[in-house]
Enzyme design. Structure first.
Site, PDB file in Angstrom:
ATOM      1  N   CYS A  62       0.641  -1.803  15.207  1.00  0.00           N
ATOM      2  CA  CYS A  62       0.755  -1.588  13.767  1.00  0.00           C
ATOM      3  C   CYS A  62       0.214  -2.769  12.968  1.00  0.00           C
ATOM      4  O   CYS A  62       0.578  -3.930  13.215  1.00  0.00           O
ATOM      5  CB  CYS A  62       2.239  -1.366  13.437  1.00  0.00           C
ATOM      6  SG  CYS A  62       2.594  -1.316  11.689  1.00  0.00           S
TER       7      CYS A  62
ATOM      8  N   CYS B  78      -1.240   6.336   9.957  1.00  0.00           N
ATOM      9  CA  CYS B  78      -0.051   5.709  10.514  1.00  0.00           C
ATOM     10  C   CYS B  78      -0.356   4.372  11.174  1.00  0.00           C
ATOM     11  O   CYS B  78      -1.245   4.306  12.029  1.00  0.00           O
ATOM     12  CB  CYS B  78       0.501   6.643  11.596  1.00  0.00           C
ATOM     13  SG  CYS B  78       2.065   7.266  11.207  1.00  0.00           S
TER      14      CYS B  78
ATOM     15  N   CYS C 137       6.438  -6.624   7.712  1.00  0.00           N
ATOM     16  CA  CYS C 137       7.538  -6.075   8.520  1.00  0.00           C
ATOM     17  C   CYS C 137       7.895  -7.082   9.606  1.00  0.00           C
ATOM     18  O   CYS C 137       7.016  -7.728  10.177  1.00  0.00           O
ATOM     19  CB  CYS C 137       7.122  -4.750   9.156  1.00  0.00           C
ATOM     20  SG  CYS C 137       8.460  -3.981  10.097  1.00  0.00           S
TER      21      CYS C 137
ATOM     22  N   GLU D 256       0.828  -1.206   0.000  1.00  0.00           N
ATOM     23  CA  GLU D 256       0.000   0.000   0.000  1.00  0.00           C
ATOM     24  C   GLU D 256       0.865   1.260   0.000  1.00  0.00           C
ATOM     25  O   GLU D 256       1.954   1.280   0.571  1.00  0.00           O
ATOM     26  CB  GLU D 256      -0.921   0.000   1.225  1.00  0.00           C
ATOM     27  CG  GLU D 256      -1.979  -1.088   1.107  1.00  0.00           C
ATOM     28  CD  GLU D 256      -2.945  -1.106   2.277  1.00  0.00           C
ATOM     29  OE1 GLU D 256      -4.057  -1.588   2.102  1.00  0.00           O
ATOM     30  OE2 GLU D 256      -2.583  -0.642   3.377  1.00  0.00           O
TER      31      GLU D 256
ATOM     32  N   CYS E  94       3.520   8.657   0.785  1.00  0.00           N
ATOM     33  CA  CYS E  94       4.106   7.800   1.812  1.00  0.00           C
ATOM     34  C   CYS E  94       4.354   6.435   1.169  1.00  0.00           C
ATOM     35  O   CYS E  94       3.405   5.762   0.767  1.00  0.00           O
ATOM     36  CB  CYS E  94       3.154   7.685   3.002  1.00  0.00           C
ATOM     37  SG  CYS E  94       3.725   6.517   4.252  1.00  0.00           S
TER      38      CYS E  94
ATOM     39  N   CYS F 166       5.697  -4.319  15.823  1.00  0.00           N
ATOM     40  CA  CYS F 166       5.192  -3.324  16.790  1.00  0.00           C
ATOM     41  C   CYS F 166       3.699  -3.620  17.000  1.00  0.00           C
ATOM     42  O   CYS F 166       2.970  -3.802  16.015  1.00  0.00           O
ATOM     43  CB  CYS F 166       5.359  -1.908  16.248  1.00  0.00           C
ATOM     44  SG  CYS F 166       7.055  -1.527  15.801  1.00  0.00           S
TER      45      CYS F 166
END
Ligand code: SF4
Length: 343
Positions: free
Chosen positions: A120, A336, A113, A93, A106, A117
């Site tokens: 997220c 975010c 990932c 994305e 962005c 975290c």
């Protein structure tokens, strides 16, 4: 012979390719400009290059392209989220944000990932693979085609899916293409890379001389709390990260940005605001406060307005510059920590 994808090759590599085909190396600059600056999809469109060279190129190479699967537009602030399919079927994305004169893309650097975290959505996917430099840059080239008339991309933030400093070489090459006049022609001052705090990567980046801006996804004023929602904090303590950031700021003559996602009853107390101000003392910086954006399967909540304002007011002027950011594209899960490659 398998054809070579030119998207992602930069000048030295293009020169090498041309040299092998018995062509003059300087033509690499023309080709780079067509691919990245003008964003052409075929050799036929490279009109200032001889027919013969275009024919040669089409025999040995191709120009890859991300495939747009879906696009969503926020009804609140015109933020747009793009879902792209990569050559191997994986999805990423990319987000386009508008704020007065500023038009920011962005970009993602990895599929998923590895850092997990807990606030997220990308972290919940786990790590699948690194993006190539071409796939990173192509997100901007593709988004450019969806701009409104008279609009142009002014800023790039490397803050999408993935930890850019764990895909170091491809990210650096992509930044070189984004900065160059032959590429996307966006100045270093308008490019920000955000890291979760990969200390060796910060030192390496400092030495590259790229002079881009650097942001740390901080989110807690102490290692104890940070470790609870950012497992990478177990490997890199804040003291070491802050030393690396000071070095980066000094070598590159830039301010560091600290991003602090505010989560209700977790990291939003008055004490924590004071600790945060103490932590960043002596570092040329600004702090972006970002109210938490809810994601599925995560119990965290956004603090209420009064708490957000109080936190900001304690922090400033103890810290040199503080912004309480409005989330962009919250209604389309483009904010975010909300990117997960399947909208
Ligand atoms: S916040 Fe950044 S580093 Fe952490 S899991 Fe999400 S993408 Fe990875």
């Amino acid at each position: 012979m398998e054809k070579i994808n030119l998207k992602g090759l930069w000048l030295e590599e293009l020169e090498e390719l041309l040299g092998k085909s018995g062509e003059k190396k300087y033509k690499s600059r023309q080709i780079a400009k067509w691919i990245y600056n003008k964003g052409v999809r075929s050799f036929e469109q490279m009109t200032d290059i001889s027919r013969e060279l275009r024919r040669k190129l089409s025999e040995i190479a191709y120009i890859d392209r991300l495939q747009l699967v879906k696009k969503k537009t926020s009804q609140i602030d015109k933020t747009e989220k793009f879902l792209f399919k990569l050559f191997d079927g994986k999805n990423i994305e990319t987000v386009l944000m508008r704020d007065k004169e500023r038009v920011t893309v962005c970009v993602s650097t990895q599929v998923g990932c590895a850092l997990h975290c807990i606030f997220c959505a990308t972290g919940k996917m786990g790590y699948e693979r690194n993006l190539s430099a071409g796939e990173i840059v192509d997100q901007i080239i593709c988004v450019k085609e969806h701009l409104e008339e008279n609009e142009k991309i002014t800023n790039v933030v490397i803050m999408g899916m993935g930890e850019p400093l764990l895909n170091y070489d491809n990210t650096i090459k992509a930044i070189k293409i984004i900065r160059s006049e032959l590429g996307l022609s966006i100045s270093a001052k308008k490019i920000t890379l955000s890291t979760a705090g990969i200390v060796p990567g910060i030192y390496r980046l400092a030495e590259e001389g790229l002079k881009i801006k650097l942001a740390l996804s901080l989110n807690a004023p102490s290692d104890g709390l940070r470790k609870k929602f950012m497992p990478v904090a177990k490997k890199y303590p804040l003291l070491k990260i802050l030393e690396a950031l000071k070095y980066y700021a000094r070598i590159n003559d830039v301010r560091i940005t600290f991003e602090y996602i505010l989560i209700r009853d977790i990291n939003d107390s008055e004490e924590q605001a004071k600790d945060l101000a103490k932590l960043v003392r002596g570092i040329p910086c600004k702090i972006n406060l970002i109210p938490y954006n809810p994601i599925r399967n995560c119990p965290f909540k956004k603090p209420d307005e009064e708490t957000l304002l109080k936190f900001r007011d304690i922090l400033y002027p103890r810290a040199p510059a503080v912004t309480l950011r409005k989330s962009k594209g919250e209604d389309i899960q483009a904010a975010c920590g909300q990117l997960k490659g399947d909208m």
